[in-house]
Design a protein around this motif. Structure first.
Motif: not given
Length: 263
Positions: A175-190
């Motif tokens: 869940i932590a990885l999903y949260t961090c990837v989802q947070t970063a995806a819109g800017i860096s790609g995650g």
């Protein structure tokens, strides 16, 4: 398991990272990469966690190396490097596996398909891979911050505040990885994973050129952000855990013991 388990650790990290790379690319076909990545890490941590610890990410491995105190530092660092090499090779294997789900013949289109268009995930910032690096600073910062957050959480779960049941810990990490990837995806790609940062940009560039020869050539300008940002995120997470968090936990325990004595 010491020397008897070293080979199996390397194999486990290779296979787990391979499945992660496959999830990254196949997950993009349904625009669900963060979900697929988080759930895959949950599954792989269940399968390989008891053998290797279930890192599947050089940033996590580096943080663990910094946090632990080994008498044989040289040997431990060398073995940590071997684990990272296994993770990079695993990412290559996962990219090769994911090709089984994609058409490999050259297409006539002059543009790359959009997300969900049955094609491998494009690891690019918000402006795309071919913007000349306009978001380099932002992408690297976001990759650093989100990797730091994720790896700090992983080390905390594994070493200090985890549940007794492995499935709960694996679910929390997923869940932590999903949260961090989802947070970063819109800017860096995650990306949040140096092994993925090394392999995925090259893989997508090669496959884009092969399958969509009429489309603009994919640039590798952001590859540095996907390697350096997550790597330093893992380094700082290890330093934070070793020199700040452990000290704070020790002080908290000491204060608690003093309160108990007073009572």
């Amino acid at each position: 398991g010491g020397k008897q388990n070293k080979v199996w650790v390397l194999v486990s990290e290779l296979l787990g990272t391979a499945m992660l790379a496959a999830a990254i690319n196949w997950g993009g076909c349904s625009s669900g990469t963060p979900t697929c990545v988080g759930l895959t890490v949950f599954i792989m941590a269940q399968v390989f966690g008891p053998i290797s610890g279930g890192h599947f990410n050089p940033a996590v491995t580096v943080a663990m190396m910094i946090k632990h105190r080994h008498e044989t530092c040289g040997a431990s660092v060398f073995y940590g490097i071997l684990i990272i090499v296994a993770q990079i090779l695993g990412c290559m294997l996962g990219c090769a596996i994911c090709l089984m789900g994609f058409p490999l013949s050259a297409q006539k289109g002059s543009t790359l398909p959009t997300a969900g268009g049955h094609y491998l995930t494009q690891l690019c910032p918000a402006n795309g891979c071919n913007d000349g690096g306009k978001l380099m600073g932002q992408a690297m910062l976001v990759e650093f911050m989100m990797t730091f957050l994720f790896v700090t959480f992983v080390v905390q779960i594994v070493k200090h505040n985890g549940a007794k049941d492995v499935p709960l810990n694996a679910l929390a990490i997923g869940i932590a990885l999903y949260t961090c990837v989802q947070t970063a995806a819109g800017i860096s790609g995650g990306c949040l994973n140096p092994a993925v940062g090394i392999v995925q940009p090259v893989f997508q560039k090669v496959m884009n050129a092969r399958i969509y020869p009429n489309a603009p050539k994919t640039q590798l300008v952001y590859q540095a952000a996907y390697i350096v940002g997550p790597l330093f995120g893992g380094i700082f997470a290890g330093i934070f855990q070793r020199y700040f968090n452990e000290y704070a936990i020790t002080k908290a325990k000491s204060a608690h013991d003093q309160e108990v004595e007073l009572v």
